[in-house]
Design an enzyme around this catalytic site. Structure first.
Site, PDB file in Angstrom:
ATOM      1  N   LYS A  31      -6.174  -7.472  -0.880  1.00 44.86           N
ATOM      2  CA  LYS A  31      -5.153  -8.407  -0.376  1.00 44.86           C
ATOM      3  C   LYS A  31      -5.131  -9.728  -1.149  1.00 44.86           C
ATOM      4  O   LYS A  31      -4.098 -10.390  -1.221  1.00 44.86           O
ATOM      5  CB  LYS A  31      -5.373  -8.672   1.111  1.00 44.86           C
ATOM      6  CG  LYS A  31      -5.248  -7.435   2.011  1.00 44.86           C
ATOM      7  CD  LYS A  31      -3.811  -6.996   2.202  1.00 44.86           C
ATOM      8  CE  LYS A  31      -3.697  -5.781   3.127  1.00 44.86           C
ATOM      9  NZ  LYS A  31      -2.316  -5.277   3.221  1.00 44.86           N
ATOM     10  N   GLU A  78       0.932 -12.776   8.747  1.00 44.37           N
ATOM     11  CA  GLU A  78       0.572 -11.843   9.812  1.00 44.37           C
ATOM     12  C   GLU A  78      -0.643 -11.067   9.331  1.00 44.37           C
ATOM     13  O   GLU A  78      -0.864 -10.956   8.118  1.00 44.37           O
ATOM     14  CB  GLU A  78       1.736 -10.866  10.072  1.00 44.37           C
ATOM     15  CG  GLU A  78       1.843  -9.701   9.083  1.00 44.37           C
ATOM     16  CD  GLU A  78       2.080 -10.099   7.624  1.00 44.37           C
ATOM     17  OE1 GLU A  78       2.760 -11.114   7.402  1.00 44.37           O
ATOM     18  OE2 GLU A  78       1.590  -9.398   6.714  1.00 44.37           O
ATOM     19  N   SER A 131      -9.834   0.347  -1.308  1.00 38.12           N
ATOM     20  CA  SER A 131      -9.089  -0.906  -1.117  1.00 38.12           C
ATOM     21  C   SER A 131      -9.903  -2.035  -0.497  1.00 38.12           C
ATOM     22  O   SER A 131      -9.580  -3.204  -0.678  1.00 38.12           O
ATOM     23  CB  SER A 131      -7.847  -0.644  -0.265  1.00 38.12           C
ATOM     24  OG  SER A 131      -8.210  -0.016   0.953  1.00 38.12           O
TER      25      SER A 131
HETATM   26  C1  LIG Z   1      -8.922  -2.789   3.183  1.00 36.45           C
HETATM   27  C2  LIG Z   1      -7.492  -2.456   3.475  1.00 36.45           C
HETATM   28  N1  LIG Z   1      -6.928  -1.398   2.866  1.00 36.45           N
HETATM   29  C3  LIG Z   1      -5.654  -1.055   3.105  1.00 36.45           C
HETATM   30  C4  LIG Z   1      -4.868  -1.769   4.004  1.00 36.45           C
HETATM   31  C5  LIG Z   1      -3.465  -1.332   4.254  1.00 36.45           C
HETATM   32  O1  LIG Z   1      -2.528  -2.181   3.696  1.00 36.45           O
HETATM   33  P1  LIG Z   1      -1.670  -1.740   2.446  1.00 36.45           P
HETATM   34  O2  LIG Z   1      -1.091  -0.396   2.773  1.00 36.45           O
HETATM   35  O3  LIG Z   1      -0.643  -2.792   2.325  1.00 36.45           O
HETATM   36  O4  LIG Z   1      -2.565  -1.659   1.270  1.00 36.45           O
HETATM   37  C6  LIG Z   1      -5.414  -2.893   4.656  1.00 36.45           C
HETATM   38  C7  LIG Z   1      -4.620  -3.675   5.587  1.00 36.45           C
HETATM   39  O5  LIG Z   1      -5.038  -4.583   6.223  1.00 36.45           O
HETATM   40  C8  LIG Z   1      -6.767  -3.247   4.383  1.00 36.45           C
HETATM   41  O6  LIG Z   1      -7.342  -4.290   4.973  1.00 36.45           O
END
Ligand SMILES: Cc1ncc(COP(=O)(O)O)c(C=O)c1O
Length: 390
Positions: free
Chosen positions: A90, A112, A376
């Site tokens: 993020k 948000e 992620s």
């Molecule tokens: C670690 C992590 N991965 C994935 C996501 C999902 O978001 P996005 O689909 O925008 O990557 C989030 C959302 O808060 C997250 O914290």
């Protein structure tokens, strides 16, 4: 044909656009112009790159998970966004949008958050650049992601609890939009995923595509290639960040939705594979809705995937079949998190665990070759859920 979406109106095929109240039409246009300007301005890109490197810690490694690979019988490379400052992808987007807000002279930032990772990233960049920060978060998420609430407060942000509706990301987003409409003259809305009205889905993709660009470079440097890319999809920002630079390449790509309690249950967050087109939070996209178009409640054990919509670009990639989308259940994600922790010494975020839960399905498909998985985020924020289930 070369992939070149969105069009000048912010549509990815039939999806996207600007479905906003009149008060937001001009602010969206101003933002669009400002974003085009900075895209053409090399000094902005250079400044962002410096912050991503020296503040964020990029590039993140592309890590070969050797024991996990041996377990599954094919090569697994993890793109380690969990090692980025604040613990998730993020920050890439939060840094980009904060620099844009500074150029627009805005000093009040709203956001948000679901899992709290976007809230933490926003609070972090606001502290870094000396801006006021207000984060909207559903009370259910405040409870299940408590460590991130404490982090946001430590960083000087105000966390505003949202008690309406499902008390999750959907309602937090609605409240943030309400704030934006009221305070549009001095407030910058820093959206956390590839959702919302144009230009947000484009802008967030452009700030997150560093994940895929780096992966491409790292593969080339190691004289390797990928046969498959996998990422979890909430709104879809980590996924599009990894996928976008590869869309014109001949590589298989799979996005993983939150299947919640499973296919027999109505408790899930699979907007693409179990939803239908509709309008939510300013754009047309696949959503969970009833026959009258009313948005349905989503469910996922992972707060960051617990959202009844998905970004418009993913909707287009789903219809055009360039990207495959699949879903895994809460239970499969928990098992995958445990496997990574014990096999590799890495505790993943529950969101990322959804991408990892596709590995057993690849084994069933007799996949051989190299898969890149977007890790992620890290799992610190999810320890209370893991402790309760594992
Ligand atoms: C670690 C992590 N991965 C994935 C996501 C999902 O978001 P996005 O689909 O925008 O990557 C989030 C959302 O808060 C997250 O914290």
């Amino acid at each position: 044909m070369t992939y070149s979406w969105p069009d000048i109106h912010g549509f990815f095929g039939e999806y996207g656009g600007q479905f906003v109240p009149e008060t937001l039409v001009e602010p969206c246009r101003t933002l669009e112009r400002a974003f085009r300007d900075v895209q053409a301005d090399g000094s902005f890109a250079a400044e962002l790159l410096l912050h991503l490197r020296d503040f964020g810690g990029r590039p993140t490694p592309l890590y070969e998970a050797e024991r996990l690979s041996a377990q599954h019988g094919f090569t697994i490379l993890l793109k380690r966004e969990d090692l980025l400052h604040t613990g998730a992808h993020k920050l890439n987007n939060a840094l980009g949008q904060a620099l844009l807000a500074l150029r627009l002279g805005r000093t009040r930032i709203i956001a948000e958050t679901g899992a709290g990772q976007h809230g933490v990233a926003t609070a972090t960049v606001c502290a870094r650049f000396g801006m006021q920060c207000v984060v909207y978060m559903g009370t259910k998420d405040i409870e299940r992601q408590a460590p991130n609430v404490a982090r946001m407060k430590m960083l000087g942000a105000e966390v505003r609890p949202v008690t309406s509706g499902t008390q999750t990301l959907k309602d937090a987003t609605s409240e943030a939009i309400r704030d934006w409409v009221t305070n549009v003259h001095d407030t910058f809305y820093l959206i956390g995923s590839v959702v919302g009205p144009h230009p947000y889905p484009l802008m967030v993709r452009e700030f997150q595509k560093v994940i895929g660009e780096e992966t491409k470079r790292q593969l080339a440097d190691a004289q390797r290639s990928a046969d498959l890319l996998v990422a979890c999809v909430g709104g879809g920002s980590n996924a599009i960040g990894l996928f976008y630079p590869f869309l014109n390449n001949d590589v298989r790509i799979v996005g993983i939705e939150a299947g919640g309690e499973g296919d027999e249950s109505s408790h899930h967050a699979a907007a693409l594979t179990r939803g239908a087109p509709g309008v939510l939070h300013g754009s047309r996209s696949y959503v969970l809705r009833d026959a009258n178009g009313q948005i349905l409640e989503a469910h996922s054990i992972s707060a960051g995937l617990d959202y009844p919509g998905i970004g418009p670009e993913h909707s287009h990639l789903f219809d055009s079949r360039r990207v495959e989308y699949a879903r895994v259940s809460d239970r499969e994600a928990l098992a995958a998190a445990r496997e990574l922790a014990r096999c590799e010494g890495i505790i993943p975020a529950l969101e990322s665990a959804h991408a990892l839960a596709y590995l057993p399905k690849l084994r069933e498909q007799k996949f051989s070759g190299t898969v890149v998985i977007c890790l992620s985020g890290r799992g610190d924020k999810d320890m209370s859920t893991y402790a309760a289930h594992i």
